[in-house]
Design an enzyme around this catalytic site. Structure first.
Site, PDB file in Angstrom:
ATOM      1  N   ARG A 156       6.337  12.027  -6.156  1.00 53.98           N
ATOM      2  CA  ARG A 156       5.052  12.005  -6.870  1.00 53.98           C
ATOM      3  C   ARG A 156       3.988  12.673  -6.020  1.00 53.98           C
ATOM      4  O   ARG A 156       3.703  12.224  -4.920  1.00 53.98           O
ATOM      5  CB  ARG A 156       4.625  10.573  -7.182  1.00 53.98           C
ATOM      6  CG  ARG A 156       5.688   9.851  -7.967  1.00 53.98           C
ATOM      7  CD  ARG A 156       5.164   8.868  -8.962  1.00 53.98           C
ATOM      8  NE  ARG A 156       6.304   8.446  -9.791  1.00 53.98           N
ATOM      9  CZ  ARG A 156       6.304   7.420 -10.627  1.00 53.98           C
ATOM     10  NH1 ARG A 156       5.224   6.703 -10.766  1.00 53.98           N
ATOM     11  NH2 ARG A 156       7.377   7.118 -11.336  1.00 53.98           N
ATOM     12  N   ARG A 204       8.271  -1.213  -2.348  1.00 58.30           N
ATOM     13  CA  ARG A 204       7.390  -2.325  -2.715  1.00 58.30           C
ATOM     14  C   ARG A 204       8.133  -3.653  -2.662  1.00 58.30           C
ATOM     15  O   ARG A 204       7.575  -4.684  -2.271  1.00 58.30           O
ATOM     16  CB  ARG A 204       6.813  -2.096  -4.111  1.00 58.30           C
ATOM     17  CG  ARG A 204       5.775  -1.000  -4.096  1.00 58.30           C
ATOM     18  CD  ARG A 204       5.193  -0.729  -5.474  1.00 58.30           C
ATOM     19  NE  ARG A 204       4.024   0.114  -5.309  1.00 58.30           N
ATOM     20  CZ  ARG A 204       2.852  -0.106  -5.873  1.00 58.30           C
ATOM     21  NH1 ARG A 204       2.692  -1.131  -6.682  1.00 58.30           N
ATOM     22  NH2 ARG A 204       1.834   0.689  -5.642  1.00 58.30           N
ATOM     23  N   SER A 231       7.852  -1.829 -13.610  1.00 56.77           N
ATOM     24  CA  SER A 231       7.259  -1.465 -14.882  1.00 56.77           C
ATOM     25  C   SER A 231       8.412  -1.241 -15.854  1.00 56.77           C
ATOM     26  O   SER A 231       9.384  -0.576 -15.519  1.00 56.77           O
ATOM     27  CB  SER A 231       6.425  -0.207 -14.674  1.00 56.77           C
ATOM     28  OG  SER A 231       5.720   0.086 -15.830  1.00 56.77           O
ATOM     29  N   ARG A 266      -0.395   1.757   0.374  1.00 54.07           N
ATOM     30  CA  ARG A 266       0.483   1.394  -0.742  1.00 54.07           C
ATOM     31  C   ARG A 266       1.146   2.602  -1.407  1.00 54.07           C
ATOM     32  O   ARG A 266       1.951   2.435  -2.316  1.00 54.07           O
ATOM     33  CB  ARG A 266      -0.295   0.630  -1.828  1.00 54.07           C
ATOM     34  CG  ARG A 266      -1.149  -0.498  -1.288  1.00 54.07           C
ATOM     35  CD  ARG A 266      -1.240  -1.654  -2.238  1.00 54.07           C
ATOM     36  NE  ARG A 266      -1.960  -1.352  -3.480  1.00 54.07           N
ATOM     37  CZ  ARG A 266      -2.230  -2.284  -4.373  1.00 54.07           C
ATOM     38  NH1 ARG A 266      -1.849  -3.538  -4.172  1.00 54.07           N
ATOM     39  NH2 ARG A 266      -2.869  -1.989  -5.481  1.00 54.07           N
ATOM     40  N   HIS A 267       0.802   3.813  -0.979  1.00 55.79           N
ATOM     41  CA  HIS A 267       1.323   5.003  -1.665  1.00 55.79           C
ATOM     42  C   HIS A 267       2.267   5.831  -0.797  1.00 55.79           C
ATOM     43  O   HIS A 267       2.029   6.023   0.390  1.00 55.79           O
ATOM     44  CB  HIS A 267       0.166   5.907  -2.123  1.00 55.79           C
ATOM     45  CG  HIS A 267      -0.575   5.348  -3.293  1.00 55.79           C
ATOM     46  ND1 HIS A 267      -1.655   4.519  -3.140  1.00 55.79           N
ATOM     47  CD2 HIS A 267      -0.382   5.498  -4.628  1.00 55.79           C
ATOM     48  CE1 HIS A 267      -2.105   4.166  -4.348  1.00 55.79           C
ATOM     49  NE2 HIS A 267      -1.352   4.751  -5.262  1.00 55.79           N
ATOM     50  N   GLU A 279       2.052  -4.811  -7.917  1.00 54.77           N
ATOM     51  CA  GLU A 279       3.004  -4.561  -9.005  1.00 54.77           C
ATOM     52  C   GLU A 279       4.326  -4.086  -8.419  1.00 54.77           C
ATOM     53  O   GLU A 279       4.356  -3.242  -7.523  1.00 54.77           O
ATOM     54  CB  GLU A 279       2.425  -3.480  -9.920  1.00 54.77           C
ATOM     55  CG  GLU A 279       3.322  -3.149 -11.091  1.00 54.77           C
ATOM     56  CD  GLU A 279       2.905  -1.834 -11.767  1.00 54.77           C
ATOM     57  OE1 GLU A 279       1.695  -1.545 -11.866  1.00 54.77           O
ATOM     58  OE2 GLU A 279       3.816  -1.081 -12.165  1.00 54.77           O
ATOM     59  N   GLU A 336       0.940  12.533  -5.933  1.00 57.83           N
ATOM     60  CA  GLU A 336      -0.396  11.960  -6.051  1.00 57.83           C
ATOM     61  C   GLU A 336      -1.155  12.069  -4.736  1.00 57.83           C
ATOM     62  O   GLU A 336      -0.584  11.976  -3.661  1.00 57.83           O
ATOM     63  CB  GLU A 336      -0.385  10.531  -6.582  1.00 57.83           C
ATOM     64  CG  GLU A 336       0.534   9.575  -5.888  1.00 57.83           C
ATOM     65  CD  GLU A 336       0.502   8.197  -6.586  1.00 57.83           C
ATOM     66  OE1 GLU A 336      -0.538   7.846  -7.154  1.00 57.83           O
ATOM     67  OE2 GLU A 336       1.518   7.494  -6.543  1.00 57.83           O
TER      68      GLU A 336
END
Lengths: 421, 421
Positions: A198, A395, A347, A206-207, A344, A200
């Site tokens: 990803r 996570r 998902s 957290r990323h 989280e 991002e």
């Protein structure tokens, strides 16, 4: 008894007439004793002049010695210096001198000679084992899906572009579409644990830009059953770690506090979640239907719940096109999240399996269904109802082991600024 | 007994007063009987008018019926059409109408409703399970290494470039350097099963641009011990398939011929290999020391050996910089291959663990050691002798199941011309 042991020089204590060298390998540490009067000068000299982290092979007699760390010590008859280490180390593997995370990541080889980081990755290995075993016990087939793709799962955002023999391609951000295609194949129930990418821009604790995704998908189940699987999965993995990683938990100071989450994770609706967040008074403006849950709301909710919990029935508008809406209310989706109090984890949801509705969903999200024809056309040939979820392996580890930074759960992390090693 | 079954319509045989619908799912096929006089017209009409591959849910009574494929049949009381299929299918999942590989790959969802392709991927799933179990039994820790890298393992050839936040990066062609760094860490013995990416232009039944690599690396072992591990590995995986995949082997027509390779794979030197190839008279020009083994020589050798075999002691000049030379002869490397009669499966060797020699090796291959500093510098801090190997998972499957094309072993293959699905 005579032995030959090989390992790294952990420490040398030279007390004058006597010296101790602690040799370390994966299985532990062993003390080598040098009574200098009793041993050839050359041997003593050679052994004690090496720098810490050098690799030695030591042959000698083993004796019981209560004062030694492992209750035994070796009196050497032969020493071979297999690999001499430089005197200056960029990181102290004995852990006596601390190092910041960046230095540790630059020197993972040395960092992973320390007990704590190594324990994390031994546990990670067990988590992956237990994860796959759980999926197999549930009758799932392991799949491998491509990481080079012509189109991203959720359109053009956050994709790393690659050049594929002159064509534009991307690194896959999720196996979502592939696992759905396979739930509709004769395999029916599938899982994959593999890398996702990803692009991002976030650079936070957290990323990650490259992560390990744990994916499950099954035909003929709905969102509730997919949640059952997610709960079983989390509990099984915790159980395996409790059963098989006591030493590692001890090393991490978690032996006493580690517990397997109790069965029956609460399931609250999105509506209830925003009401609770509003009541907790942690958001500046009251949340209303359709808002995403901001981090502070998630945090307040996590503190209140104090255990793993599901948030169900998210607004259709905040979930991607492949999540099915509730039959009796198109504003409400079957999408769910599974949260640990800290963040989280999962998902998931039931998937839209009806061709017309799927294509409409693409268009509603501004995506061109034609670019995904390899996926959409299979919905015309008998697509069963199906559901599933994806979980970030890192996570799972961060929350399980209470790590501060997600980079602690990846040997060689990739982030906004880190591309090496 | 009343049941509800859901699955795909495999076949409808309408004989006038009576009709049979065969419903199929992962567990098998079941016959639904329609004695038209006995059932509501509407139900019969609805059920029999669906096209093949539609998804139905059928509730009814089960009766023993010797003439039915599974010995039972269902007399329906309720039928739900869950997902109607189009009348025209791009591929016939009943297998009655053949399809070329390209059509099958374009429509894998349908293709994997056929027994044979599905059997391959059920076996693949078992192979991966058994592979990891074998590594764990050997005391190895599972690792995950990055697929986005700043430099390729073996320099700039055959790499897919990616754009990483404006920086040039590549998709990794092998976890080689990372697994070595971890063999030298406190983990000592590691394995990884993950994707590798090679931008080679070859488009043959033996090449893939994205493949699954099975990698093993261990400190304190030499090339011979690494070969022992490779042999144990291959035999364990075959044993697991024999034990747990009898149905799938049956489906593939291999139940009788499948055998676990006998222990003691022959180990011949490269020198012997070229002599044998020369003697077989399959190469135009006699091979001499330093030549790579051409495909026809490998093939002739494979036929002669007629079992798995190692080729050891390759010339240093044909092996990469990270392979260690023999101590007594720098022209001869410790590199080995493990071949199946049909093709090479494994490439491995003892690694160069000495810093000076490693850097010289880089330079000799025209690589800039500075670009690999994250790797080379760790060789200064106590790098133990270590060895390991890499194996292509698809090649293992192709040889194990006697598949014609390597694409048969990948659900969604990536090759020179295939980027989707």
């Amino acid at each position: 008894m005579s032995v030959t042991v090989a390992g790294w020089v952990h420490e040398i204590r030279d007390l004058g007439g006597i010296a101790f060298l602690i040799l370390r390998d994966r299985t532990g540490k062993i003390q080598i004793k040098f009574e200098k009067d009793e041993l050839p000068d050359e041997l003593v000299e050679r052994a004690l002049s090496v720098h810490r982290e050098s690799v030695l092979s030591v042959t000698g007699e083993v004796f019981e010695e209560d004062r030694a760390p492992t209750g035994v010590e070796v009196v050497p008859s032969e020493i071979e210096v297999i690999a001499a280490a430089d005197p200056e180390l960029p990181l102290d593997p004995s852990g006596k001198v601390g190092a910041d995370l960046s230095t540790r990541l630059d020197n993972r080889t040395l960092d992973l000679r320390r007990d704590e980081p190594r324990a994390i990755f031994e546990i990670r290995s067990e988590v992956l084992r237990a994860a796959r075993e759980t999926f197999r016990d549930l009758g799932s087939t392991e799949i491998t899906t491509p990481k080079i793709v012509a189109t991203g799962t959720e359109g053009g955002t956050e994709l790393f572009p690659i050049t594929y023999f002159g064509e534009e391609a991307f690194m896959n951000q999720s196996p979502q579409l592939f696992k759905q295609l396979l739930a509709a194949s004769g395999l029916e129930r599938v899982f994959e644990i593999g890398p996702i990418f990803r692009a991002e821009e976030h650079n936070t604790p957290r990323h990650l830009n490259e992560a390990t995704s744990i994916d499950f998908e099954s035909a003929f189940i709905d969102a509730d059953e997919a949640m059952d699987v997610a709960e079983t999965f989390v509990r099984s993995v915790y159980e395996a770690v409790q059963e098989n990683c006591q030493d590692e938990l001890e090393t991490l100071g978690l032996a006493d506090s580690f517990t397997v989450p109790e069965a029956g994770f609460p399931r609250i609706t999105y509506e209830e979640a925003i009401q609770r967040a509003n009541a907790a008074g942690v958001v500046d403006e009251q949340l209303t239907w359709g808002d995403d849950l901001p981090t502070e709301a998630e945090k307040a909710l996590g503190e209140e719940m104090d255990q793993h919990y599901f948030i169900t029935n998210w607004p259709a508008s905040v979930k991607p096109f492949y999540i099915k809406d509730e039959d009796d209310d198109p504003e409400v989706s079957t999408g769910f999240d599974l949260n640990h109090p800290r963040m989280e984890l999962v998902s998931g949801g039931q998937r839209e399996h009806r061709y017309e509705e799927l294509v409409e969903g693409f268009e509603a999200q501004g995506l061109d269904p034609a670019a995904f024809e390899y996926y959409t056309k299979m919905f015309k040939y008998g697509m069963p109802p199906h559901a599933g979820w994806g979980m970030g392996a890192e996570r799972l580890l961060v929350t399980m082991l209470d790590l501060d930074n997600i980079r602690e759960a990846v040997i060689f992390p990739r982030d906004r600024s880190r591309l090496s090693p």
